[in-house]
Design a protein around this motif. Structure first.
Motif, PDB file in Angstrom:
ATOM      1  N   PRO A 129      39.873 -10.385 -55.605  1.00 17.37           N
ATOM      2  CA  PRO A 129      39.615 -11.672 -56.266  1.00 17.37           C
ATOM      3  C   PRO A 129      40.789 -12.136 -57.122  1.00 17.37           C
ATOM      4  CG  PRO A 129      37.698 -10.245 -56.449  1.00 17.37           C
ATOM      5  CD  PRO A 129      38.810  -9.399 -55.916  1.00 17.37           C
ATOM      6  N   GLU A 130      41.468 -11.192 -57.770  1.00 17.01           N
ATOM      7  CA  GLU A 130      42.627 -11.561 -58.582  1.00 17.01           C
ATOM      8  C   GLU A 130      43.779 -12.051 -57.700  1.00 17.01           C
ATOM      9  OE1 GLU A 130      40.027  -9.036 -61.016  1.00 17.01           O
ATOM     10  OE2 GLU A 130      40.793  -8.876 -58.967  1.00 17.01           O
ATOM     11  N   ILE A 131      43.943 -11.431 -56.524  1.00 16.66           N
ATOM     12  CA  ILE A 131      45.019 -11.846 -55.628  1.00 16.66           C
ATOM     13  C   ILE A 131      44.783 -13.258 -55.115  1.00 16.66           C
ATOM     14  CG2 ILE A 131      46.138 -11.390 -53.412  1.00 16.66           C
ATOM     15  CD1 ILE A 131      45.642  -8.401 -53.919  1.00 16.66           C
ATOM     16  N   ILE A 132      43.555 -13.537 -54.672  1.00 12.70           N
ATOM     17  CA  ILE A 132      43.298 -14.872 -54.122  1.00 12.70           C
ATOM     18  C   ILE A 132      43.236 -15.933 -55.215  1.00 12.70           C
ATOM     19  CG2 ILE A 132      42.090 -13.936 -52.108  1.00 12.70           C
ATOM     20  CD1 ILE A 132      39.482 -14.949 -53.358  1.00 12.70           C
ATOM     21  N   SER A 133      43.138 -15.502 -56.481  1.00 13.02           N
ATOM     22  CA  SER A 133      43.117 -16.489 -57.570  1.00 13.02           C
ATOM     23  C   SER A 133      44.458 -17.202 -57.693  1.00 13.02           C
ATOM     24  CB  SER A 133      42.759 -15.812 -58.900  1.00 13.02           C
ATOM     25  OG  SER A 133      43.818 -14.970 -59.349  1.00 13.02           O
ATOM     26  N   PHE A 134      45.518 -16.631 -57.108  1.00 15.11           N
ATOM     27  CA  PHE A 134      46.825 -17.282 -57.139  1.00 15.11           C
ATOM     28  C   PHE A 134      46.919 -18.426 -56.131  1.00 15.11           C
ATOM     29  CE2 PHE A 134      47.867 -13.106 -58.937  1.00 15.11           C
ATOM     30  CZ  PHE A 134      48.584 -13.495 -60.061  1.00 15.11           C
ATOM     31  N   ALA A 135      45.991 -18.493 -55.193  1.00 14.83           N
ATOM     32  CA  ALA A 135      46.044 -19.530 -54.161  1.00 14.83           C
ATOM     33  C   ALA A 135      45.746 -20.899 -54.758  1.00 14.83           C
ATOM     34  CB  ALA A 135      45.047 -19.225 -53.049  1.00 14.83           C
ATOM     35  N   GLY A 136      46.541 -21.876 -54.347  1.00 14.79           N
ATOM     36  CA  GLY A 136      46.345 -23.238 -54.827  1.00 14.79           C
ATOM     37  C   GLY A 136      46.233 -24.210 -53.669  1.00 14.79           C
ATOM     38  N   GLN A 137      46.154 -25.489 -53.979  1.00 17.96           N
ATOM     39  CA  GLN A 137      45.927 -26.510 -52.961  1.00 17.96           C
ATOM     40  C   GLN A 137      47.087 -26.650 -51.982  1.00 17.96           C
ATOM     41  OE1 GLN A 137      44.549 -30.219 -54.650  1.00 17.96           O
ATOM     42  NE2 GLN A 137      43.332 -29.171 -56.198  1.00 17.96           N
ATOM     43  N   ARG A 138      48.258 -26.136 -52.344  1.00 15.39           N
ATOM     44  CA  ARG A 138      49.402 -26.191 -51.424  1.00 15.39           C
ATOM     45  C   ARG A 138      49.453 -24.975 -50.503  1.00 15.39           C
ATOM     46  NH1 ARG A 138      54.490 -27.722 -55.158  1.00 15.39           N
ATOM     47  NH2 ARG A 138      53.596 -26.029 -56.401  1.00 15.39           N
ATOM     48  N   ASP A 139      48.480 -24.066 -50.668  1.00 16.26           N
ATOM     49  CA  ASP A 139      48.371 -22.900 -49.802  1.00 16.26           C
ATOM     50  C   ASP A 139      47.241 -23.134 -48.790  1.00 16.26           C
ATOM     51  OD1 ASP A 139      50.357 -21.454 -51.299  1.00 16.26           O
ATOM     52  OD2 ASP A 139      48.829 -21.121 -52.847  1.00 16.26           O
ATOM     53  N   ALA A 140      46.965 -22.147 -47.984  1.00 13.73           N
ATOM     54  CA  ALA A 140      45.857 -22.212 -47.031  1.00 13.73           C
ATOM     55  C   ALA A 140      45.399 -20.791 -46.740  1.00 13.73           C
ATOM     56  CB  ALA A 140      46.272 -22.922 -45.747  1.00 13.73           C
ATOM     57  N   ALA A 141      44.249 -20.683 -46.103  1.00 15.44           N
ATOM     58  CA  ALA A 141      43.706 -19.363 -45.780  1.00 15.44           C
ATOM     59  C   ALA A 141      43.190 -19.344 -44.352  1.00 15.44           C
ATOM     60  CB  ALA A 141      42.581 -18.993 -46.742  1.00 15.44           C
ATOM     61  N   VAL A 142      43.284 -18.176 -43.744  1.00 19.81           N
ATOM     62  CA  VAL A 142      42.612 -17.902 -42.477  1.00 19.81           C
ATOM     63  C   VAL A 142      41.538 -16.858 -42.780  1.00 19.81           C
ATOM     64  CG1 VAL A 142      42.812 -16.934 -40.155  1.00 19.81           C
ATOM     65  CG2 VAL A 142      44.651 -18.374 -41.070  1.00 19.81           C
ATOM     66  N   ALA A 143      40.294 -17.159 -42.441  1.00 21.10           N
ATOM     67  CA  ALA A 143      39.183 -16.248 -42.691  1.00 21.10           C
ATOM     68  C   ALA A 143      38.465 -15.973 -41.374  1.00 21.10           C
ATOM     69  CB  ALA A 143      38.220 -16.848 -43.708  1.00 21.10           C
ATOM     70  N   VAL A 177      41.311 -25.137 -51.638  1.00 20.45           N
ATOM     71  CA  VAL A 177      42.285 -24.480 -50.776  1.00 20.45           C
ATOM     72  C   VAL A 177      41.769 -24.600 -49.344  1.00 20.45           C
ATOM     73  CG1 VAL A 177      43.435 -22.318 -50.193  1.00 20.45           C
ATOM     74  CG2 VAL A 177      42.902 -22.847 -52.591  1.00 20.45           C
ATOM     75  N   PRO A 178      42.527 -25.194 -48.431  1.00 18.72           N
ATOM     76  CA  PRO A 178      42.050 -25.349 -47.051  1.00 18.72           C
ATOM     77  C   PRO A 178      41.800 -23.988 -46.398  1.00 18.72           C
ATOM     78  CG  PRO A 178      43.990 -26.706 -47.453  1.00 18.72           C
ATOM     79  CD  PRO A 178      43.865 -25.789 -48.623  1.00 18.72           C
ATOM     80  N   VAL A 179      40.673 -23.871 -45.709  1.00 26.35           N
ATOM     81  CA  VAL A 179      40.295 -22.633 -45.034  1.00 26.35           C
ATOM     82  C   VAL A 179      40.157 -22.896 -43.540  1.00 26.35           C
ATOM     83  CG1 VAL A 179      38.558 -20.816 -44.802  1.00 26.35           C
ATOM     84  CG2 VAL A 179      39.107 -21.744 -47.078  1.00 26.35           C
ATOM     85  N   VAL A 180      40.914 -22.153 -42.748  1.00 33.28           N
ATOM     86  CA  VAL A 180      40.762 -22.167 -41.290  1.00 33.28           C
ATOM     87  C   VAL A 180      39.954 -20.921 -40.932  1.00 33.28           C
ATOM     88  CG1 VAL A 180      41.939 -22.011 -39.066  1.00 33.28           C
ATOM     89  CG2 VAL A 180      42.915 -23.408 -40.915  1.00 33.28           C
ATOM     90  N   ALA A 181      38.795 -21.123 -40.342  1.00 30.76           N
ATOM     91  CA  ALA A 181      37.887 -20.009 -40.080  1.00 30.76           C
ATOM     92  C   ALA A 181      37.730 -19.752 -38.593  1.00 30.76           C
ATOM     93  CB  ALA A 181      36.521 -20.272 -40.705  1.00 30.76           C
TER      94      ALA A 181
END
Length: 279
Positions: A186-200, A222-226
């Motif tokens: 949770p602490e690691i993903i807390s650094f993610a911002g709107q200029r980042d993205a995630a693949v889940a 944060v945009p999520v591509v699932a």
């Protein structure tokens, strides 16, 4: 509950109808809908009693689900799923059933290998059919524009993100694989911002950590591509864009072949998109 819409006569039309109604389906009917879309072959081959037991509902719920969609009963609904199989030249499920039984003179080990290869072929062809080009383009655009791509998966989905992390690294694309042994994800993903993205990536039974992390990222815009297995997946609810990856199985072991191909296509397409933007 028939709202006057024409009765779907093929699986694609039925799937579209179910997805259109997913937000208003009662809980038990939504449970059946999710099961049906994730396990269409089981709906086609099973009895009302066996399907109800596997899906965790009463047989009467199957009848209510069919009538909700406008059918006169479960048998009429099941006919649409069976027609889907007739459209294939050879049923993959029949191939798998044959491999589980008669080995046709092959060694047991070769029979098992053939079973997994058949399931993998099924997975690749199914996912190829399900992926829409505009959805693929949008996902690539999102990931190509991200400063850092966060990769979320657990259990059997984890090898997909691990290989994406390896490939992104080789392609010089900044990424963060969420796999902290110290329990600080949770602490690691807390650094993610709107200029980042995630693949889940997650499949039923869904990994709670992946679902929670994706929801937390989505809540922070944060945009999520699932990549998941059903529109009823909780991961799809947090996604900016998502892909349906319904993998085949052999003897209860699910393939990852189609999902891996999709993940690598995303990875390489993102690298190509970035290269073209930087020219």
């Amino acid at each position: 509950m028939d709202n006057g819409a024409p009765l779907p006569r093929d699986f694609d039309a039925l799937r579209t109808m179910i997805l259109d109604r997913r937000e208003v389906l009662p809980k038990r009917l939504a449970q059946i809908a999710a099961y049906a879309l994730s396990n269409p072959d089981e709906i086609a081959f099973g009895t009302a009693a066996s399907i109800a037991q596997t899906a965790g509902v009463q047989p009467s719920t199957l009848i209510r689900f069919a009538q909700h969609l406008g059918f006169d009963g479960f048998t009429s609904l099941q006919a649409v799923f069976r027609e889907r199989l007739r459209e294939r030249q050879v049923s993959y499920e029949e191939r798998l059933s044959a491999l589980r039984g008669d080995t046709h003179g092959l060694s047991k080990n070769r029979s098992i290998l053939n079973g997994f290869l058949t399931a993998a072929t099924h997975s690749v062809e199914t996912i190829s059919h399900n992926v829409e080009e505009d959805v693929l383009d949008r996902a690539v655009d999102i990931l190509a524009g991200a400063e850092t791509i966060y990769l979320l998966a657990r259990r059997r989905s984890y090898p997909i993100t691990a290989y994406m992390a390896y490939a992104f690294g080789k392609l010089k694309i900044r990424n963060q694989l969420i796999e902290s042994t110290a329990g600080i994800d949770p602490e690691i993903i807390s650094f993610a911002g709107q200029r980042d993205a995630a693949v889940a990536i997650s499949f039923s039974p869904y990994a709670s950590a992946t679902i929670e992390h994706a929801a937390a990222l989505s809540a922070r815009n944060v945009p999520v591509v699932a990549i998941t297995d059903s529109a009823f997946s909780p991961l799809a609810q947090s996604a900016t864009v998502w892909f349906e990856a319904a993998e085949g199985d052999f003897s209860g072991f699910r393939s990852l072949s189609g999902t891996m191909a999709l993940a690598m296509a995303l990875t390489v397409s993102v690298a190509e998109k970035r290269r073209n933007l930087n020219r």
